[in-house]
Scaffold this motif. Sequence first.
Motif, PDB file in Angstrom:
ATOM      1  N   ALA A   5      87.923  53.945  30.197  1.00  0.00           N
ATOM      2  CA  ALA A   5      88.174  54.409  31.559  1.00  0.00           C
ATOM      3  C   ALA A   5      89.436  53.753  32.097  1.00  0.00           C
ATOM      4  N   ARG A   6      90.255  54.558  32.763  1.00  0.00           N
ATOM      5  CA  ARG A   6      91.543  54.041  33.239  1.00  0.00           C
ATOM      6  C   ARG A   6      91.930  54.699  34.568  1.00  0.00           C
ATOM      7  N   LEU A   7      92.513  53.882  35.413  1.00  0.00           N
ATOM      8  CA  LEU A   7      93.006  54.329  36.713  1.00  0.00           C
ATOM      9  C   LEU A   7      94.522  54.207  36.725  1.00  0.00           C
ATOM     10  N   GLU A   8      95.201  55.286  37.113  1.00  0.00           N
ATOM     11  CA  GLU A   8      96.660  55.268  37.203  1.00  0.00           C
ATOM     12  C   GLU A   8      97.076  55.458  38.652  1.00  0.00           C
ATOM     13  N   ILE A   9      97.874  54.531  39.152  1.00  0.00           N
ATOM     14  CA  ILE A   9      98.385  54.634  40.520  1.00  0.00           C
ATOM     15  C   ILE A   9      99.905  54.462  40.566  1.00  0.00           C
ATOM     16  N   LEU A  10     100.530  54.260  39.418  1.00  0.00           N
ATOM     17  CA  LEU A  10     101.992  54.197  39.379  1.00  0.00           C
ATOM     18  C   LEU A  10     102.602  55.582  39.189  1.00  0.00           C
ATOM     19  N   ARG A  11     101.768  56.527  38.976  1.00  0.00           N
ATOM     20  CA  ARG A  11     102.154  57.926  38.878  1.00  0.00           C
ATOM     21  C   ARG A  11     101.196  58.687  39.785  1.00  0.00           C
ATOM     22  N   PRO A  12     101.234  59.994  39.831  1.00  0.00           N
ATOM     23  CA  PRO A  12     100.218  60.682  40.630  1.00  0.00           C
ATOM     24  C   PRO A  12      98.822  60.184  40.272  1.00  0.00           C
ATOM     25  N   PHE A  13      98.016  59.915  41.279  1.00  0.00           N
ATOM     26  CA  PHE A  13      96.702  59.313  41.089  1.00  0.00           C
ATOM     27  C   PHE A  13      95.898  60.061  40.029  1.00  0.00           C
ATOM     28  N   GLN A  14      95.287  59.260  39.145  1.00  0.00           N
ATOM     29  CA  GLN A  14      94.483  59.871  38.093  1.00  0.00           C
ATOM     30  C   GLN A  14      93.480  58.868  37.551  1.00  0.00           C
ATOM     31  N   VAL A  15      92.273  59.337  37.306  1.00  0.00           N
ATOM     32  CA  VAL A  15      91.247  58.558  36.618  1.00  0.00           C
ATOM     33  C   VAL A  15      90.861  59.319  35.365  1.00  0.00           C
ATOM     34  N   THR A  16      90.825  58.617  34.234  1.00  0.00           N
ATOM     35  CA  THR A  16      90.409  59.240  32.986  1.00  0.00           C
ATOM     36  C   THR A  16      89.275  58.438  32.366  1.00  0.00           C
ATOM     37  N   CYS A  17      88.379  59.140  31.718  1.00  0.00           N
ATOM     38  CA  CYS A  17      87.280  58.526  30.978  1.00  0.00           C
ATOM     39  C   CYS A  17      87.266  59.142  29.588  1.00  0.00           C
ATOM     40  N   GLY A  18      87.417  58.307  28.583  1.00  0.00           N
ATOM     41  CA  GLY A  18      87.458  58.832  27.225  1.00  0.00           C
ATOM     42  C   GLY A  18      88.589  59.808  27.008  1.00  0.00           C
ATOM     43  N   GLY A  19      89.682  59.632  27.734  1.00  0.00           N
ATOM     44  CA  GLY A  19      90.843  60.497  27.592  1.00  0.00           C
ATOM     45  C   GLY A  19      90.784  61.760  28.415  1.00  0.00           C
ATOM     46  N   ARG A  20      89.706  61.977  29.141  1.00  0.00           N
ATOM     47  CA  ARG A  20      89.568  63.181  29.958  1.00  0.00           C
ATOM     48  C   ARG A  20      89.697  62.837  31.433  1.00  0.00           C
ATOM     49  N   ARG A  21      90.406  63.671  32.133  1.00  0.00           N
ATOM     50  CA  ARG A  21      90.612  63.438  33.555  1.00  0.00           C
ATOM     51  C   ARG A  21      89.319  63.690  34.329  1.00  0.00           C
ATOM     52  N   VAL A  22      89.073  62.813  35.310  1.00  0.00           N
ATOM     53  CA  VAL A  22      87.876  62.898  36.133  1.00  0.00           C
ATOM     54  C   VAL A  22      88.280  63.334  37.539  1.00  0.00           C
ATOM     55  N   ALA A  23      87.637  64.372  38.043  1.00  0.00           N
ATOM     56  CA  ALA A  23      87.913  64.857  39.396  1.00  0.00           C
ATOM     57  C   ALA A  23      87.008  64.127  40.389  1.00  0.00           C
ATOM     58  N   ILE A  24      87.612  63.514  41.391  1.00  0.00           N
ATOM     59  CA  ILE A  24      86.839  62.818  42.414  1.00  0.00           C
ATOM     60  C   ILE A  24      87.394  63.175  43.784  1.00  0.00           C
ATOM     61  N   SER A  25      86.619  62.905  44.807  1.00  0.00           N
ATOM     62  CA  SER A  25      87.010  63.270  46.166  1.00  0.00           C
ATOM     63  C   SER A  25      88.201  62.446  46.639  1.00  0.00           C
ATOM     64  N   THR A  26      88.852  62.933  47.676  1.00  0.00           N
ATOM     65  CA  THR A  26      89.996  62.215  48.248  1.00  0.00           C
ATOM     66  C   THR A  26      89.586  60.838  48.758  1.00  0.00           C
ATOM     67  N   GLY A  27      88.435  60.769  49.411  1.00  0.00           N
ATOM     68  CA  GLY A  27      87.970  59.485  49.920  1.00  0.00           C
ATOM     69  C   GLY A  27      87.743  58.474  48.810  1.00  0.00           C
ATOM     70  N   ALA A  28      87.148  58.917  47.699  1.00  0.00           N
ATOM     71  CA  ALA A  28      86.917  58.028  46.566  1.00  0.00           C
ATOM     72  C   ALA A  28      88.235  57.613  45.919  1.00  0.00           C
ATOM     73  N   GLN A  29      89.191  58.530  45.873  1.00  0.00           N
ATOM     74  CA  GLN A  29      90.513  58.190  45.337  1.00  0.00           C
ATOM     75  C   GLN A  29      91.144  57.066  46.147  1.00  0.00           C
ATOM     76  N   ARG A  30      91.104  57.212  47.454  1.00  0.00           N
ATOM     77  CA  ARG A  30      91.741  56.221  48.313  1.00  0.00           C
ATOM     78  C   ARG A  30      91.043  54.868  48.207  1.00  0.00           C
ATOM     79  N   LEU A  31      89.728  54.888  48.075  1.00  0.00           N
ATOM     80  CA  LEU A  31      88.992  53.630  47.939  1.00  0.00           C
ATOM     81  C   LEU A  31      89.330  52.938  46.624  1.00  0.00           C
ATOM     82  N   LEU A  32      89.360  53.681  45.535  1.00  0.00           N
ATOM     83  CA  LEU A  32      89.692  53.091  44.242  1.00  0.00           C
ATOM     84  C   LEU A  32      91.115  52.523  44.243  1.00  0.00           C
TER      85      LEU A  32
END
Length: 238
Positions: A5-32
């Motif tokens: 699992a990986r969080l990217e914030i140096l580029r457009p926000f993205q969370v991946t798990c096992g190489g697959r992108r995970v869709a999450i709400s805007t509020g959860a994005q901002r919290l992470l």
Amino acid sequence: MSQGARLEILRPFQVTCGGRRVAISTGAQRLLAFLALRREGTHRRSAAEQLWPDCTSCRAAANLRSALCQGRKLGSAPAIDLAGHSLVLASSLSVDFHDACDAAHRLVSGDGTFCDGDQLVADLSQVLLPGWDDEWLLLERERWDQLRLYALEALEALAQSFQTEGRHLSALQASLAAASIDPFRETPHRIAVEVHLAEGNVACAVKRYQDYQRLLRRELKVAPSPRLTRLVRDLTRT
């Protein structure tokens, strides 16, 4: 959270798990993202107040609970750890920003070598959370920009040191990396020209100078410094 699992914030926000992108709400994005910039964690109330400054305390707390619920459902293990009233990003979630900061600090302190230059340059060239205009990001962006500047200066010093030692390939790699981060700074271009001249690559030296000269004229309407120009002045006369 699942392995990888990986969080990217140096580029457009993205969370991946096992190489697959995970869709999450805007509020959860901002919290992470907020917690990623506070590795030591933060109090729930502080997070709510800063993430939703225009809301009442009750509404902000409700928004935080919703974001927390959604942000912790990303995998088999939670992405956010709870300790009383404190929130902290789970250690199982890797963050590109943390890796970049650690590498930059090693470079600045002299504890590391320029062995993963491509990744470091790629990270140092990025803007923190591009497109986001949250007020709590302003100070974090300033800190990131300062670290980028120190890392850039360290790269230039490293390139100069390599050049002095006659390690031309290392000097050229470090100087080109610094130029990639900030193409308008003259020091890395000058070192690159000096390296080419030291190796007898006159054509490469002239090309590097002329490319930089065209960049400055096109973007800033200025010319390279006399110091840099003197290095190739006699070589460019016809």
